[in-house]
Design an enzyme around this catalytic site. Sequence first.
Site, PDB file in Angstrom:
ATOM      1  CG  ASP A  48      -0.182   0.409   2.380  1.00 15.72           C
ATOM      2  OD1 ASP A  48       0.979   0.172   2.043  1.00 15.72           O
ATOM      3  OD2 ASP A  48      -0.761   0.724   3.516  1.00 15.72           O
ATOM      4  CG  ASP A  99       1.638   2.753   4.481  1.00 18.33           C
ATOM      5  OD1 ASP A  99       0.716   2.782   5.498  1.00 18.33           O
ATOM      6  OD2 ASP A  99       2.857   2.401   4.108  1.00 18.33           O
ATOM      7  CG  ASP A 144      -3.020   2.997   5.721  1.00 14.31           C
ATOM      8  OD1 ASP A 144      -4.131   2.023   5.294  1.00 14.31           O
ATOM      9  OD2 ASP A 144      -1.428   1.557   6.148  1.00 14.31           O
TER      10      ASP A 144
HETATM   11  N1  CTP Z   1       1.257   0.688  11.382  1.00 14.64           N
HETATM   12  C1  CTP Z   1       0.286   1.480  12.695  1.00 14.64           C
HETATM   13  N2  CTP Z   1      -0.978   1.104  12.761  1.00 14.64           N
HETATM   14  C2  CTP Z   1      -1.878   1.072  12.712  1.00 14.64           C
HETATM   15  C3  CTP Z   1      -1.999   0.332  10.891  1.00 14.64           C
HETATM   16  C4  CTP Z   1       0.262   0.253  11.032  1.00 14.64           C
HETATM   17  O1  CTP Z   1       1.007   2.425  13.461  1.00 14.64           O
HETATM   18  N3  CTP Z   1      -3.136   0.319  12.213  1.00 14.64           N
HETATM   19  C5  CTP Z   1       2.329   1.459  11.208  1.00 14.64           C
HETATM   20  C6  CTP Z   1       3.373  -0.151  11.587  1.00 14.64           C
HETATM   21  O2  CTP Z   1       4.358   0.423  12.203  1.00 14.64           O
HETATM   22  C7  CTP Z   1       3.442  -0.157   9.956  1.00 14.64           C
HETATM   23  C8  CTP Z   1       3.459   1.287   8.811  1.00 14.64           C
HETATM   24  O3  CTP Z   1       2.138   1.493   9.913  1.00 14.64           O
HETATM   25  O4  CTP Z   1       4.854  -0.361  10.243  1.00 14.64           O
HETATM   26  C9  CTP Z   1       2.801   0.398   7.649  1.00 14.64           C
HETATM   27  O5  CTP Z   1       2.609  -0.028   7.749  1.00 14.64           O
HETATM   28  P1  CTP Z   1       2.192  -0.971   6.871  1.00 14.64           P
HETATM   29  O6  CTP Z   1       1.658  -0.709   5.361  1.00 14.64           O
HETATM   30  O7  CTP Z   1       1.318  -2.289   7.353  1.00 14.64           O
HETATM   31  O8  CTP Z   1       3.610  -1.628   6.722  1.00 14.64           O
HETATM   32  P2  CTP Z   1       4.494  -1.433   5.427  1.00 14.64           P
HETATM   33  O9  CTP Z   1       5.775  -1.673   5.862  1.00 14.64           O
HETATM   34  O10 CTP Z   1       4.463  -0.036   4.857  1.00 14.64           O
HETATM   35  O11 CTP Z   1       5.019  -2.398   4.450  1.00 14.64           O
HETATM   36  P3  CTP Z   1       4.287  -1.810   2.582  1.00 14.64           P
HETATM   37  O12 CTP Z   1       5.771  -2.066   2.132  1.00 14.64           O
HETATM   38  O13 CTP Z   1       4.207  -4.340   3.160  1.00 14.64           O
HETATM   39  O14 CTP Z   1       2.873  -1.302   2.476  1.00 14.64           O
HETATM   40 MN    MN Z   2       0.030   0.673   6.200  1.00  9.06          MN
HETATM   41 MN    MN Z   3       2.903   0.183   3.938  1.00  7.15          MN
END
Ligand code: CTP
Ligand code: MN
Ligand code: MN
Length: 421
Positions: A239, A241, A345
């Site tokens: 995703d 963020d 996100d």
């Molecule tokens: N996080 C958080 N609270 C949430 C969801 C996520 O604090 N409700 C934080 C976590 O610390 C996570 C970061 O947001 O490391 C990013 O989340 P995610 O997108 O799930 O992981 P990524 O590390 O960005 O991996 P990817 O590249 O696959 O998206």
């Molecule tokens: Mn995320």
């Molecule tokens: Mn992410």
Amino acid sequence: MQLLDISWFTDSMREGRPVAVETRHHIQDISPTLPEGTTPTPVAAVSQYACQRLTTIENNNKVFTDAFEVLAESYEFSENEGACLAFRRAASVLKSLPRAVRHLGAVRVLPCLGEHAKKVMEEVLECGCSFEVVKICSDEKYQTLKLFTSVFGVGTKTAEKWYCKGLRSFREIIAEPCIRLNRMQQSGFLHHGDISRAVSRAEARALGSIIDEAARGITPDAMLTLTGGFRRGKEFGHDVDFLLTTAELGKENGLLINVIDRLRQQGILLYSSDLQPASSSTFDVNELPCRRRTFSVMDRFPKCFLILRLDGSRVEEGGSGLQRGEEEEEEGDGTGRGWRAVRVDLVSPPKDRYAFALLGWTGSRQFLRDMRTFARRERHMLLDNHGLYDKTKEEFLAAQTEKDIFAHLGLDYIEPWHRNA
Ligand code: CTP
Ligand code: MN
Ligand code: MN
């Protein structure tokens, strides 16, 4: 007794006294060439806390960490949280090593590797795979739960429920009259093909400029920051963020909801989770950071899980998953239509909480999990995505930057690209 890198000695010589041991003084390169059977001197080379290890995106021990991830996931499905975390922790330690482990002797000095983990590694080293892991991977229940939880909005509990009803495929779920999908799951199924495909950095950048434009149209001092895996240097993510805030404190109020409205007007909002009720969007400074170790601690800033439509034309040359030539094809999975759906996100913290939110949302999950444990166990402090509380002094510690937070905790600063624990 600690075995340290020579940099500790040279630093001490420069200072004219033995200096305090810092992360960079620890030996990162544990002796992987040690012959089997020899007992190495116990060394404090690798910290048990991910927030004291440097972990780049380059993983030299993927054969082991992939196996651990299968085990962790399988324990997650059976709701054995302890065993699940143990394997995630073990994987994280191996990811920090600068070289591939070639024999078990090399891991004897490492923290967080239990007997079970070592047995898996031994099998991988001797046979090229772990029989336990191979068995799990071919297990029908594991495969089905993995398939179901790959849908946005479907967690372990729902997947388990569907499995117990005898359902095994998406087709069966959709056809089952007694299953009522919620809005999130409906979008999850609708865009499953698209959002299962990795998002590239160029696509993330394109989305950034779209959201940034929308936010600046509402308030010119809006600031958008790319966080998550991309900030840690990953080239692909599941995703994108973003943190959205304003230079002036308080101006972020209502910003997120207005941004989402603009995206809707532009016709690119494919899904948006419900926003927080207004009352919970103001952070109560008197409330202690949450003690829980789960990631539900974030729900007091306005945040939103979205699915956005990204047109290929917005993505820089070569960076789009929609390659030229493919555009003519009738694929039905999105590649033939010149646009794709992307999971985004969006979190909107007030400026004075920005550093904490940035740290929390940059992750990685394991890095932050260990940082909170370190704060609690070693410093008697409580850390979460909103703030840092010193239980000894009974006060909140303010932070303008991530560096301030590391400093409050007495930790060496670690750059985002070294947080891939
Ligand atoms: N996080 C958080 N609270 C949430 C969801 C996520 O604090 N409700 C934080 C976590 O610390 C996570 C970061 O947001 O490391 C990013 O989340 P995610 O997108 O799930 O992981 P990524 O590390 O960005 O991996 P990817 O590249 O696959 O998206
Ligand atoms: Mn995320
Ligand atoms: Mn992410």
